[in-house]
Design a protein around this motif. Sequence first.
Motif, PDB file in Angstrom:
ATOM      1  N   LYS A  23       0.831  -1.202   0.000  1.00  9.04           N
ATOM      2  CA  LYS A  23       0.000   0.000   0.000  1.00  9.04           C
ATOM      3  C   LYS A  23       0.870   1.259   0.000  1.00  9.04           C
ATOM      4  CE  LYS A  23      -3.490   2.357   2.911  1.00  9.04           C
ATOM      5  NZ  LYS A  23      -4.572   2.550   1.905  1.00  9.04           N
ATOM      6  N   ARG A  24       1.939   1.243   0.809  1.00 11.32           N
ATOM      7  CA  ARG A  24       2.846   2.393   0.853  1.00 11.32           C
ATOM      8  C   ARG A  24       3.581   2.546  -0.472  1.00 11.32           C
ATOM      9  NH1 ARG A  24       3.585   7.312   1.389  1.00 11.32           N
ATOM     10  NH2 ARG A  24       5.715   7.980   1.838  1.00 11.32           N
ATOM     11  N   ASP A  27       1.275   4.168  -2.791  1.00 10.96           N
ATOM     12  CA  ASP A  27       1.158   5.592  -2.463  1.00 10.96           C
ATOM     13  C   ASP A  27       2.331   6.383  -3.043  1.00 10.96           C
ATOM     14  OD1 ASP A  27      -1.202   5.286  -1.071  1.00 10.96           O
ATOM     15  OD2 ASP A  27      -0.241   5.184   0.897  1.00 10.96           O
ATOM     16  N   VAL A 130       0.621  12.652   0.594  1.00 12.59           N
ATOM     17  CA  VAL A 130       0.744  11.210   0.384  1.00 12.59           C
ATOM     18  C   VAL A 130       2.204  10.824   0.171  1.00 12.59           C
ATOM     19  CG1 VAL A 130       0.114   9.272  -1.114  1.00 12.59           C
ATOM     20  CG2 VAL A 130      -1.593  11.019  -0.558  1.00 12.59           C
ATOM     21  N   SER A 136      -2.499   8.725   2.786  1.00 17.56           N
ATOM     22  CA  SER A 136      -2.483   7.647   1.806  1.00 17.56           C
ATOM     23  C   SER A 136      -3.423   8.032   0.671  1.00 17.56           C
ATOM     24  CB  SER A 136      -2.940   6.334   2.455  1.00 17.56           C
ATOM     25  OG  SER A 136      -2.969   5.277   1.510  1.00 17.56           O
ATOM     26  N   GLY A 164      -6.916   9.342   4.078  1.00 24.05           N
ATOM     27  CA  GLY A 164      -6.727   9.227   2.642  1.00 24.05           C
ATOM     28  C   GLY A 164      -7.334  10.377   1.855  1.00 24.05           C
TER      29      GLY A 164
END
Length: 215
Positions: A23-24, A27, A130, A136, A164
């Motif tokens: 996920k990072r 991002d 982000v 995120s 987010g």
Amino acid sequence: MAITLPVISLVTGTDRVIGLAAKRALDIAGSAFLLLVLSPLFALLAVLVKLDSPGSAFFRQERVGLHGRTFRVVKFRTMGSDAEQRLDDLRPLNAIRGHAFKMERDPRVTRVGRFLRRTSLDELPQLWNVLRGAMSLVGPRPPLGREVAQYAVWHRRRLSMKPGMTGLWQVGARRNPEFDHWVEKDLEYIDSWSLWLDLKIIARTVPAMIRSEGR
């Protein structure tokens, strides 16, 4: 006697470490790519904001992120420079039932600001947040400190994941006037999170922006 309520953070869940690392990575790659590709649009929108009303092209505001840590969110300015000073006078017109503020036809919003809000283009500078890691691409709505100060205990669990730019709250509850429903969508996202869910939310967000389903 004070009661301690344990909260398990999604970030420290051992069964999701690999997914959260992915996920990072998404991002970083996504925000860096979009900041580069959209840089001409950023320049154009900044000029339009400046021409429409006096003040900076960007609006910076302190928000509450992961585990209650604060950060400064950056957006294109959509209101006059005296917006915060006029807020108290407008609070009786709040359309949200709960710990947030929103009103129809907010008189503080500029002409260009209305377009930016309707298309969600004012959110684009948050790509910088982000990239830096404070936000995120997908996550709970980033709240204000004064909102968090009024939270019930169950509301605070939404701070167990990075906020987010978009999320279930945007694609599924944005027009709902109940603050608690916004939080419920955030907690639904946290409890059912997966990288695939993030991709589906992003896919649903883009058509909403094209159809101008903004604030």
